[in-house]
Design an enzyme around this catalytic site. Sequence first.
Site, PDB file in Angstrom:
ATOM      1  N   ASP A  40      32.213  -6.511 -12.087  1.00  0.00           N
ATOM      2  CA  ASP A  40      30.843  -7.547 -11.925  1.00  0.00           C
ATOM      3  C   ASP A  40      30.367  -6.460 -10.777  1.00  0.00           C
ATOM      4  O   ASP A  40      28.619  -7.527 -10.465  1.00  0.00           O
ATOM      5  CB  ASP A  40      31.908  -7.995 -11.176  1.00  0.00           C
ATOM      6  CG  ASP A  40      32.678  -7.637  -9.440  1.00  0.00           C
ATOM      7  OD1 ASP A  40      32.215  -6.259  -9.308  1.00  0.00           O
ATOM      8  OD2 ASP A  40      32.566  -9.004  -8.467  1.00  0.00           O
ATOM      9  N   GLY A  41      29.679  -5.872 -10.470  1.00  0.00           N
ATOM     10  CA  GLY A  41      28.545  -5.551 -10.035  1.00  0.00           C
ATOM     11  C   GLY A  41      28.659  -4.273  -8.936  1.00  0.00           C
ATOM     12  O   GLY A  41      28.114  -3.965  -8.474  1.00  0.00           O
ATOM     13  N   ARG A  99       6.818  -1.073   2.376  1.00  0.00           N
ATOM     14  CA  ARG A  99       5.653  -1.566   2.293  1.00  0.00           C
ATOM     15  C   ARG A  99       5.290  -3.028   2.889  1.00  0.00           C
ATOM     16  O   ARG A  99       4.712  -3.460   3.317  1.00  0.00           O
ATOM     17  CB  ARG A  99       5.757  -1.274   0.548  1.00  0.00           C
ATOM     18  CG  ARG A  99       4.356  -0.059   0.369  1.00  0.00           C
ATOM     19  CD  ARG A  99       4.766  -0.313  -1.056  1.00  0.00           C
ATOM     20  NE  ARG A  99       5.755  -0.274  -1.567  1.00  0.00           N
ATOM     21  CZ  ARG A  99       5.855   0.107  -3.301  1.00  0.00           C
ATOM     22  NH1 ARG A  99       4.685   0.220  -3.936  1.00  0.00           N
ATOM     23  NH2 ARG A  99       6.644   0.531  -3.939  1.00  0.00           N
ATOM     24  N   GLN A 100       6.790  -4.115   3.134  1.00  0.00           N
ATOM     25  CA  GLN A 100       6.857  -5.033   3.770  1.00  0.00           C
ATOM     26  C   GLN A 100       6.747  -4.621   4.683  1.00  0.00           C
ATOM     27  O   GLN A 100       7.920  -5.045   5.441  1.00  0.00           O
ATOM     28  CB  GLN A 100       7.312  -6.389   3.143  1.00  0.00           C
ATOM     29  CG  GLN A 100       7.151  -7.399   3.223  1.00  0.00           C
ATOM     30  CD  GLN A 100       5.929  -8.560   3.061  1.00  0.00           C
ATOM     31  OE1 GLN A 100       5.686  -8.401   1.340  1.00  0.00           O
ATOM     32  NE2 GLN A 100       5.714  -8.969   3.811  1.00  0.00           N
ATOM     33  N   ASP A 172      -6.911   6.153  -1.885  1.00  0.00           N
ATOM     34  CA  ASP A 172      -6.886   4.428  -0.865  1.00  0.00           C
ATOM     35  C   ASP A 172      -6.713   5.129   0.794  1.00  0.00           C
ATOM     36  O   ASP A 172      -6.320   6.692   0.747  1.00  0.00           O
ATOM     37  CB  ASP A 172      -5.815   3.676  -0.747  1.00  0.00           C
ATOM     38  CG  ASP A 172      -4.846   3.683  -0.984  1.00  0.00           C
ATOM     39  OD1 ASP A 172      -4.222   4.786  -0.237  1.00  0.00           O
ATOM     40  OD2 ASP A 172      -3.347   2.851  -1.597  1.00  0.00           O
ATOM     41  N   LYS A 195      -9.053   1.175  -1.548  1.00  0.00           N
ATOM     42  CA  LYS A 195      -8.625  -0.109  -2.559  1.00  0.00           C
ATOM     43  C   LYS A 195      -8.112  -0.777  -1.961  1.00  0.00           C
ATOM     44  O   LYS A 195      -8.464  -1.489  -0.629  1.00  0.00           O
ATOM     45  CB  LYS A 195      -6.976   0.907  -2.523  1.00  0.00           C
ATOM     46  CG  LYS A 195      -6.534   0.197  -3.913  1.00  0.00           C
ATOM     47  CD  LYS A 195      -5.115   0.681  -3.956  1.00  0.00           C
ATOM     48  CE  LYS A 195      -3.767   0.394  -3.079  1.00  0.00           C
ATOM     49  NZ  LYS A 195      -2.130   1.211  -3.234  1.00  0.00           N
ATOM     50  N   ARG A 197      -6.337  -5.278  -2.276  1.00  0.00           N
ATOM     51  CA  ARG A 197      -5.187  -5.898  -3.141  1.00  0.00           C
ATOM     52  C   ARG A 197      -5.247  -7.350  -2.366  1.00  0.00           C
ATOM     53  O   ARG A 197      -5.290  -7.560  -1.348  1.00  0.00           O
ATOM     54  CB  ARG A 197      -3.618  -4.934  -3.044  1.00  0.00           C
ATOM     55  CG  ARG A 197      -2.963  -5.345  -3.609  1.00  0.00           C
ATOM     56  CD  ARG A 197      -1.528  -5.345  -3.415  1.00  0.00           C
ATOM     57  NE  ARG A 197      -1.453  -3.546  -2.697  1.00  0.00           N
ATOM     58  CZ  ARG A 197      -0.798  -3.422  -4.337  1.00  0.00           C
ATOM     59  NH1 ARG A 197      -0.306  -3.438  -5.061  1.00  0.00           N
ATOM     60  NH2 ARG A 197      -0.541  -1.996  -3.851  1.00  0.00           N
ATOM     61  N   ASP A 222      -1.004  10.976  -3.323  1.00  0.00           N
ATOM     62  CA  ASP A 222      -0.129   9.664  -3.077  1.00  0.00           C
ATOM     63  C   ASP A 222       1.277   9.194  -2.311  1.00  0.00           C
ATOM     64  O   ASP A 222       1.729  10.845  -3.381  1.00  0.00           O
ATOM     65  CB  ASP A 222      -0.368   8.048  -3.782  1.00  0.00           C
ATOM     66  CG  ASP A 222      -1.068   7.305  -3.184  1.00  0.00           C
ATOM     67  OD1 ASP A 222      -0.800   6.475  -2.048  1.00  0.00           O
ATOM     68  OD2 ASP A 222      -1.586   5.385  -4.357  1.00  0.00           O
ATOM     69  N   THR A 230      -2.561   2.012  -9.234  1.00  0.00           N
ATOM     70  CA  THR A 230      -3.560   3.051  -7.895  1.00  0.00           C
ATOM     71  C   THR A 230      -3.947   3.719  -8.904  1.00  0.00           C
ATOM     72  O   THR A 230      -5.106   4.531  -8.702  1.00  0.00           O
ATOM     73  CB  THR A 230      -2.512   2.821  -6.603  1.00  0.00           C
ATOM     74  OG1 THR A 230      -2.062   1.359  -6.130  1.00  0.00           O
ATOM     75  CG2 THR A 230      -3.192   3.648  -5.786  1.00  0.00           C
TER      76      THR A 230
HETATM   77  C1  R5P Z   1      -0.008   1.402  -1.259  1.00  0.00           C
HETATM   78  O1  R5P Z   1      -0.930   1.322  -0.801  1.00  0.00           O
HETATM   79  C2  R5P Z   1       0.873   3.136  -1.928  1.00  0.00           C
HETATM   80  O2  R5P Z   1       0.797   3.778  -0.753  1.00  0.00           O
HETATM   81  C3  R5P Z   1       0.725   3.704  -3.116  1.00  0.00           C
HETATM   82  O3  R5P Z   1      -0.855   3.613  -3.387  1.00  0.00           O
HETATM   83  C4  R5P Z   1       1.469   2.397  -4.009  1.00  0.00           C
HETATM   84  O4  R5P Z   1       2.306   1.664  -3.304  1.00  0.00           O
HETATM   85  C5  R5P Z   1       1.206   2.573  -5.102  1.00  0.00           C
HETATM   86  O5  R5P Z   1       2.023   1.805  -6.153  1.00  0.00           O
HETATM   87  P1  R5P Z   1       1.176   1.724  -7.884  1.00  0.00           P
HETATM   88  O6  R5P Z   1       1.915   2.683  -8.424  1.00  0.00           O
HETATM   89  O7  R5P Z   1       1.692   0.307  -8.488  1.00  0.00           O
HETATM   90  O8  R5P Z   1      -0.061   0.529  -7.686  1.00  0.00           O
END
Ligand code: R5P
Length: 298
Positions: A40-41, A99-100, A172, A195, A197, A222, A230
């Site tokens: 079932d995972g 990220r959040q 960025d 950058k 978003r 990055d 990105t």
């Molecule tokens: C967020 O800004 C992070 O530093 C990365 O630039 C970002 O997560 C890269 O995501 P993706 O490859 O989907 O653009």
Amino acid sequence: MVVSSTLLIVSGPASPVLARRVADATKSSVMQLEHKVFPDGETYIRFPSSVAGEQVAVIQSCYPPQNKNLIDLLFILDAAREMEAREVAAIVPYFAYARQDDAYRTGEAISARTCARLIEAAGASHFLTVDVPSNKALRFFRIHSDNLTCMNLIGEYLEARALEKPYVLAPDDGAMLLAQTVSTALKSEYAWFEKTRDKVTGTISTSGKDVNLKGRDAVIVDDVISTGKTIANAAQIAKKQGAKRVIAACAHLLLTGDAEQTLKAAGIDETIGTDSIEARPQRVSIAPVLAEALRRIW
Ligand code: R5P
């Protein structure tokens, strides 16, 4: 480097290769866990022997499938604590959900906070991660936490490649320090792009700086390459500015969906990742950075 006679590296199911490398670098034992997935995972984890009294470093990168890798991490931490490990370090090179790190729209769940609370509640006494997309994510830990960087290792790897008049670019401003670190190793210049978003659609747009890259190798660095958009945006600008070759390097090479095609279409000649994500091509091992961090905490 000898860290401690009681250090035990526990290999999470997501990071067996990296765990072995960290064990070698710290001259420690590595423990493989019994691990299976039920029909079932649901997952099952078992320590094959006791870790009572040990300083346990659990290595488990939480890349996709991040929900599974995260819950496995929590099971391992909780079991280690219940077996009365002396201390338990959660070493999570890729910290999913980081990220959040805030509620950017009213009512948003702050996933980094939830994950930090879960890791702490499961029994971690230390939390180590590598080039986390947002340093703000670590503010939710009350235990010792540290954001390590592997950019000096990426810089050393590139330095040995004898690139053509390299120029390091950050796609960025969040990656500016990463670019600076790599440029120091390469003894090169660096710059960063802007950058933006869209908060609802997630669509990104990038504007470049006026940098003359004619005949030079551009290195774009990055923390994460996920969809590749990105890096692709930055690569297209670098190509327009005359870059001879474009090399993309990151700590966490997720390559989600059709990222590889996106990078290729943008004219990227080479992509460099690390063993943070074991299923993806790796050129650089982050084991020395983790071993050094363990030496500092224990
Ligand atoms: C967020 O800004 C992070 O530093 C990365 O630039 C970002 O997560 C890269 O995501 P993706 O490859 O989907 O653009």
